[in-house]
Design a protein around this motif. Structure first.
Motif, PDB file in Angstrom:
ATOM      1  N   UNK A  98     -11.811   0.630 -12.759  1.00  0.00           N
ATOM      2  CA  UNK A  98     -11.461  -0.424 -11.805  1.00  0.00           C
ATOM      3  C   UNK A  98      -9.940  -0.515 -11.619  1.00  0.00           C
ATOM      4  N   UNK A  99      -9.220  -0.363 -12.735  1.00  0.00           N
ATOM      5  CA  UNK A  99      -7.757  -0.396 -12.649  1.00  0.00           C
ATOM      6  C   UNK A  99      -7.246   0.779 -11.808  1.00  0.00           C
ATOM      7  N   UNK A 100      -7.828   1.960 -12.061  1.00  0.00           N
ATOM      8  CA  UNK A 100      -7.417   3.130 -11.263  1.00  0.00           C
ATOM      9  C   UNK A 100      -7.694   2.890  -9.784  1.00  0.00           C
ATOM     10  N   UNK A 101      -8.863   2.377  -9.450  1.00  0.00           N
ATOM     11  CA  UNK A 101      -9.222   2.158  -8.053  1.00  0.00           C
ATOM     12  C   UNK A 101      -8.259   1.186  -7.383  1.00  0.00           C
ATOM     13  N   UNK A 102      -7.903   0.134  -8.097  1.00  0.00           N
ATOM     14  CA  UNK A 102      -6.991  -0.872  -7.540  1.00  0.00           C
ATOM     15  C   UNK A 102      -5.596  -0.289  -7.334  1.00  0.00           C
ATOM     16  N   UNK A 103      -5.081   0.409  -8.353  1.00  0.00           N
ATOM     17  CA  UNK A 103      -3.734   0.967  -8.262  1.00  0.00           C
ATOM     18  C   UNK A 103      -3.674   2.110  -7.250  1.00  0.00           C
ATOM     19  N   UNK A 104      -4.719   2.938  -7.187  1.00  0.00           N
ATOM     20  CA  UNK A 104      -4.739   4.050  -6.247  1.00  0.00           C
ATOM     21  C   UNK A 104      -4.783   3.543  -4.802  1.00  0.00           C
ATOM     22  N   UNK A 105      -5.562   2.513  -4.551  1.00  0.00           N
ATOM     23  CA  UNK A 105      -5.641   1.943  -3.203  1.00  0.00           C
ATOM     24  C   UNK A 105      -4.281   1.437  -2.745  1.00  0.00           C
ATOM     25  N   UNK A 106      -3.582   0.748  -3.627  1.00  0.00           N
ATOM     26  CA  UNK A 106      -2.240   0.249  -3.302  1.00  0.00           C
ATOM     27  C   UNK A 106      -1.267   1.406  -3.081  1.00  0.00           C
ATOM     28  N   UNK A 107      -1.380   2.430  -3.924  1.00  0.00           N
ATOM     29  CA  UNK A 107      -0.533   3.626  -3.836  1.00  0.00           C
ATOM     30  C   UNK A 107      -0.709   4.297  -2.472  1.00  0.00           C
ATOM     31  N   UNK A 108      -1.949   4.538  -2.070  1.00  0.00           N
ATOM     32  CA  UNK A 108      -2.227   5.227  -0.810  1.00  0.00           C
ATOM     33  C   UNK A 108      -1.814   4.374   0.389  1.00  0.00           C
ATOM     34  N   UNK A 109      -2.099   3.091   0.319  1.00  0.00           N
ATOM     35  CA  UNK A 109      -1.773   2.207   1.438  1.00  0.00           C
ATOM     36  C   UNK A 109      -0.269   2.146   1.680  1.00  0.00           C
ATOM     37  N   UNK A 110       0.509   2.008   0.606  1.00  0.00           N
ATOM     38  CA  UNK A 110       1.967   1.945   0.747  1.00  0.00           C
ATOM     39  C   UNK A 110       2.520   3.247   1.328  1.00  0.00           C
ATOM     40  N   UNK A 111       1.982   4.370   0.882  1.00  0.00           N
ATOM     41  CA  UNK A 111       2.468   5.663   1.364  1.00  0.00           C
ATOM     42  C   UNK A 111       2.159   5.858   2.848  1.00  0.00           C
ATOM     43  N   UNK A 112       0.964   5.471   3.257  1.00  0.00           N
ATOM     44  CA  UNK A 112       0.588   5.599   4.669  1.00  0.00           C
ATOM     45  C   UNK A 112       1.490   4.730   5.544  1.00  0.00           C
ATOM     46  N   UNK A 113       1.759   3.505   5.094  1.00  0.00           N
ATOM     47  CA  UNK A 113       2.630   2.610   5.861  1.00  0.00           C
ATOM     48  C   UNK A 113       4.041   3.172   5.984  1.00  0.00           C
ATOM     49  N   UNK A 114       4.533   3.794   4.909  1.00  0.00           N
ATOM     50  CA  UNK A 114       5.865   4.394   4.943  1.00  0.00           C
ATOM     51  C   UNK A 114       5.944   5.527   5.960  1.00  0.00           C
ATOM     52  N   UNK A 115       4.896   6.346   6.021  1.00  0.00           N
ATOM     53  CA  UNK A 115       4.862   7.430   7.013  1.00  0.00           C
ATOM     54  C   UNK A 115       4.800   6.850   8.424  1.00  0.00           C
ATOM     55  N   UNK A 116       4.016   5.798   8.609  1.00  0.00           N
ATOM     56  CA  UNK A 116       3.922   5.158   9.916  1.00  0.00           C
ATOM     57  C   UNK A 116       5.263   4.576  10.360  1.00  0.00           C
ATOM     58  N   UNK A 117       6.001   4.002   9.430  1.00  0.00           N
ATOM     59  CA  UNK A 117       7.265   3.337   9.769  1.00  0.00           C
ATOM     60  C   UNK A 117       8.433   4.307   9.865  1.00  0.00           C
ATOM     61  N   UNK A 118       8.443   5.346   9.009  1.00  0.00           N
ATOM     62  CA  UNK A 118       9.602   6.236   8.952  1.00  0.00           C
ATOM     63  C   UNK A 118       9.434   7.496   9.809  1.00  0.00           C
ATOM     64  N   UNK A 119       8.407   8.288   9.526  1.00  0.00           N
ATOM     65  CA  UNK A 119       8.222   9.534  10.271  1.00  0.00           C
ATOM     66  C   UNK A 119       7.564   9.296  11.631  1.00  0.00           C
ATOM     67  N   UNK A 120       6.652   8.330  11.705  1.00  0.00           N
ATOM     68  CA  UNK A 120       6.024   7.904  12.957  1.00  0.00           C
ATOM     69  C   UNK A 120       5.211   8.999  13.648  1.00  0.00           C
ATOM     70  N   UNK A 121       4.706   9.958  12.864  1.00  0.00           N
ATOM     71  CA  UNK A 121       3.838  10.997  13.414  1.00  0.00           C
ATOM     72  C   UNK A 121       2.597  11.118  12.529  1.00  0.00           C
TER      73      UNK A 121
END
Length: 403
Positions: free
Chosen positions: A324-347
């Motif tokens: 459960x801890x892995x699932x929670x931390x991994x979800x946050x990890x992936x979400x933050x990374x996707x948002x960074x790509x959306x905001x910075x690289x924008x492709x």
């Protein structure tokens, strides 16, 4: 009967004149090239660097072993086209450059920023070239600088780059290898942009020593090649770089992850290392109230590789808590990374556009013209399911006894 016999005789005679290897190439006439570097000069020309095998220095067995020289030779030439530059190398090389055994193509960052489409045309068009070589981008430097670094474990630097990238992509998900066919497919694809692994040369101290044979004779070589981040392209132009977290997210979402290690928090403090052994991601596109949306279903299986905390692994509920801890931390990890790509690289490097296209082709016809703008604000819903299959050859850590 006579007619058939006559035709048979004619066929036999014809075959006598068509036997043999009409396009044969003798080995002593070829400069076998295992790596090519592409750079752009200040005057707009291509600088092509070829790493050619020196067969005399690779000889083994009785009477072999070479004379102690370099196992590879570097040839360089400039030209308005890549093809012209390669042909110009015959002004220095006594043999014709032969790239059929190419293992690595290195693209300089300055060229990547201006566009790699035109030089790739030759590589996709040349009938002598196989498409199973790997392509990387020289991060912050020229491709020629990468190919001039001698390596230790492998005599031929091209082989070391190829093997290291293959091993790293298998064991550490922040790197990813890509062939020519895959790269071209991403460039022309609607709804997905290309990504290539970056490579750097770390040179410590005197550059002359670092790039000489002395580099491979030292325990701690002053010059090392290492992979660093993923290069993001918009069509055929380099637009940015992913950090390690973003690179890992990319490989997971695009189903390129084979194995990696993730540190997770223990319930009462400390860390445990989760070794990912299997990973699969399902991307589903949809339209909600007329707007595109993505659902990610990520399923991961793995083992506990290291435990640096006080937990009782003999209890099933402990394993469930770690999952459960892995699932929670991994979800946050992936979400933050996707948002960074959306905001910075924008492709869209993840292929979300392709998922929308599959889900609703008619809607995609309207969305694809401005997909990059839609991608910047695209809602992504993530569900992570993690399973711990094995805890190793022992139960609880010996740290429990220390406690």
């Amino acid at each position: 009967m006579k007619r058939s016999y006559t035709m048979f005789i004619i066929l036999i005679v014809f075959l006598l004149f068509t036997t043999g290897c009409w396009n044969r190439r003798e080995l002593n006439e070829l400069a076998i090239t295992l790596a090519i570097g592409l750079d752009r000069t200040k005057d707009g020309q291509y600088l092509v660097t070829a790493q050619v095998v020196n067969p005399g220095e690779l000889a083994t067995g009785k009477g072999g072993g070479g004379s102690g020289g370099s196992p590879t030779i570097i040839y360089q030439a400039k030209g308005k086209t890549v093809f012209e530059a390669i042909r110009k190398m015959t002004k220095e090389s006594p043999r014709k450059i032969y790239p059929s055994h190419l293992r690595v193509l290195v693209i300089g960052e300055s060229l990547a920023k201006k566009g790699i489409g035109k030089p790739l045309d030759l590589l996709s068009r040349d009938w002598e070239l196989r498409s199973d070589f790997y392509i990387v981008v020289a991060k912050g430097m020229k491709a020629a600088e990468i190919l001039k670094v001698p390596t230790s474990l492998e005599k031929i630097p091209a082989n070391q780059i190829f093997d290291t990238l293959k091993v790293s992509a298998t064991a550490w998900s922040a790197t990813s290898f890509k062939s020519l066919d895959e790269l071209i497919s991403d460039i022309v694809s609607e709804g997905k942009q290309p990504v290539l692994t970056g490579i750097q040369a770390d040179i410590k101290g005197d550059e002359e020593t670092s790039l000489s044979k002395q580099n491979v004779e030292m325990i701690d070589p002053p010059a090392l090649l290492r992979f660093n981040g993923l290069a993001v392209f918009n069509d055929d132009k380099l637009v940015g770089w992913l950090n390690e977290k973003q690179s890992k997210t990319y490989t997971v979402i695009t189903n390129k992850e084979q194995s990696t290690v993730v540190n997770i928090s223990c319930p009462k403090g400390g860390k445990a290392a989760y070794e990912v052994k299997k990973s699969s991601t399902k991307i589903k596109g949809k339209l909600k109230n007329g707007k595109p949306e993505i659902d990610l279903n990520i399923r991961v299986e793995g083992n506990l590789g290291e435990v640096e905390c006080h937990i009782d692994l003999t209890k099933p509920e402990t394993i469930e808590k770690l999952e459960k801890i892995y699932e929670k931390e991994a979800k946050k990890f992936f979400m933050n990374s996707i948002k960074q790509v959306q905001e910075n690289e924008k492709v869209d490097i993840f292929g979300f556009g392709e998922a929308i296209h599959r889900a609703d082709p008619e809607a995609w016809k309207k969305l694809k013209k401005d997909w990059d703008k839609h991608f910047e604000h695209l809602p992504v819903n993530i569900k992570v399911q993690g399973e711990i299959r094995n805890i190793g050859t022992v139960g609880n850590s010996f740290l429990e006894k220390i406690k």
